[in-house]
Design an enzyme around this catalytic site. Structure first.
Site, mmCIF file in Angstrom:
data_model
loop_
_atom_site.group_PDB
_atom_site.id
_atom_site.type_symbol
_atom_site.label_atom_id
_atom_site.label_comp_id
_atom_site.label_asym_id
_atom_site.label_seq_id
_atom_site.Cartn_x
_atom_site.Cartn_y
_atom_site.Cartn_z
ATOM 1 N N SER A 200 37.551 16.889 15.349
ATOM 2 C CA SER A 200 36.594 18.319 15.223
ATOM 3 C C SER A 200 37.581 18.986 14.101
ATOM 4 C CB SER A 200 36.723 18.443 16.232
ATOM 5 O OG SER A 200 35.823 19.628 16.295
ATOM 6 N N GLY A 201 37.262 20.144 13.695
ATOM 7 C CA GLY A 201 37.151 21.154 12.780
ATOM 8 C C GLY A 201 37.170 22.282 13.035
ATOM 9 N N SER B 80 34.028 23.112 19.922
ATOM 10 C CA SER B 80 32.991 23.231 18.612
ATOM 11 C C SER B 80 31.896 23.508 19.519
ATOM 12 C CB SER B 80 32.576 21.248 18.988
ATOM 13 O OG SER B 80 32.115 20.862 17.732
ATOM 14 N N ALA B 81 31.247 24.567 18.199
ATOM 15 C CA ALA B 81 30.492 25.351 18.110
ATOM 16 C C ALA B 81 28.989 24.358 17.838
ATOM 17 C CB ALA B 81 30.438 26.697 17.972
ATOM 18 N N GLY C 268 46.050 25.690 19.397
ATOM 19 C CA GLY C 268 46.870 24.911 18.481
ATOM 20 C C GLY C 268 47.761 26.577 17.840
ATOM 21 N N LYS D 30 31.666 22.638 24.753
ATOM 22 C CA LYS D 30 31.239 23.010 23.468
ATOM 23 C C LYS D 30 30.905 23.958 23.386
ATOM 24 C CE LYS D 30 28.379 21.432 20.227
ATOM 25 N NZ LYS D 30 29.248 21.121 18.462
#
EC number: 3.5.2.15
Length: 368
Positions: free
Chosen positions: A347-348, A230-231, A354, A162
């Site tokens: 999660s976007g 994830s931000a 990847g 995060k």
């Protein structure tokens, strides 16, 4: 050192501040609040800069755990990694994944799930999306591996991070000190921060040899096949959770992963499931084996080419719905079809996680 055992509980949430299902585990004696080391959550916000469902969930968790432990909420938040990923588009179900570590009588003959956590220092706004964030995240990843007792990077299957983002206020603070930031577009800062954190993981795991600062958000040939970042607006540091397998850990849980080459790479999902010991002969994990499936974690990202296997998609061209929201729904549907479940941690925003348009997928399952 005594053997440890990793536990992972998946529980539903009725809204981002709903901790009742976690408290029910405490009340039933199935989970000791003293042993909780991390909580991952999929919340039903928009996943963008102003998604305050993430901060709401962290606040609710901190207050609940503080009350249970007799600690100040800020003390709990300082040592328990709380990674909230906003956005449950399509059929995705909001839920929490609660990770805890307990003592084990002895290690199992086979490797078992191992968990390590670590935190970076708080970042100045001008460091986000740049080299200092990469280096600090790499150091925290190595520290989390050491804490889990994982010496071989090959035994690491998923690293959840995060990370912070830039807001107008943070940009103004940097400017007042005569500093420049990586971008003044607050939404773009999410991608740069995620990308820098992912490349830090890649550096720690030996997936890349070096990370030129100019490559962040630009050179998609550099990526980690095991990072998920994830931000959010709710923090200034990076919180790192390493999940791997170790012969020094006991228990019946294990983790495996694969890398989706694009958003509809169902064979990669099946490969991860099989590596975790789950059958997929009929295309979907059968109901009898589904009970052993504890968690699925994946990343989703629209391809920068605007194509999926040569055919046009409009994810990046939709002015009403953000592209990462489209991607979460698409990848979530592909994985749900493979596993027969919708409470998936998809999660976007898969910058440097990847290949372009794809992303890692990890499966935690109980051994047969």
């Amino acid at each position: 050192m005594p053997a440890r055992r990793a536990l992972l509980h998946r529980v539903p949430m009725r809204h981002p501040g709903d901790t009742a299902s976690i408290e029910a585990l405490f009340d039933a004696g199935a989970l000791d609040p003293q042993e909780v080391v991390a909580v991952l959550g999929k919340t039903e916000g928009n996943g963008c800069v102003n998604d305050f469902t993430r901060a709401y969930a962290v606040q609710a968790l901190s207050l609940m755990l503080g009350r249970r432990l007799g600690e100040a909420p800020e003390s709990v938040a300082a040592r328990v990694a709380m990674v909230m990923s906003g956005g449950t588009e399509g059929g995705l179900s909001p839920h929490f994944l609660v990770l805890s570590v307990t003592a084990a009588a002895a290690a199992e003959p086979a490797s078992a799930l191992a968990i390590g956590t670590a935190f970076t220092r708080d970042f100045a706004p001008e460091e986000l999306g740049r080299g200092p964030q990469v280096e600090a995240t790499a150091a925290a990843t190595r520290a989390a591996m050491a804490g889990a007792g994982i010496a071989d990077p090959a035994e690491v299957h998923y690293v959840q991070v995060k990370c912070p983002l830039l807001t107008s206020e943070r940009i103004a603070a940097a400017r007042a000190r005569g500093r420049t930031v990586a971008t003044e577009d607050t939404y773009h800062s999410m991608g740069l921060s995620r990308g820098a954190a992912a490349l830090g993981v890649a550096l720690a795991l030996g997936e890349v040899d070096s990370v030129p600062e100019a490559a962040i958000g630009a050179d998609w040939s550099l990526f980690s096949g095991r990072a998920s970042t994830s931000a959010g607006v709710e923090l200034l540091r990076c919180e790192v959770i390493v999940l791997g397998n170790s012969p020094d850990w006991g228990g019946d849980l294990a983790i495996a992963h694969a890398v989706m080459q694009d958003a509809i790479d169902l064979p990669a999902v099946h490969a991860a499931l099989r590596a975790a010991g789950l059958p997929t002969e009929d295309g979907q994990v059968p109901a009898a084996a589904r009970e052993r499936l504890v968690a699925v974690l994946a990343k989703a990202e629209p391809s920068s080419t605007g194509l999926i296997r040569g055919r046009r998609h409009i994810m990046a061209d939709d002015s009403d719905i953000n592209a990462t929201r489209h991607a979460r729904a698409l990848v979530g549907g592909v994985i749900a079809g493979a596993v027969g479940r919708t409470d998936l941690f998809v999660s976007g925003g898969a910058e440097h996680q990847g290949p372009d348009g794809g992303g890692p997928v990890a499966v935690v399952a109980r051994r047969a």
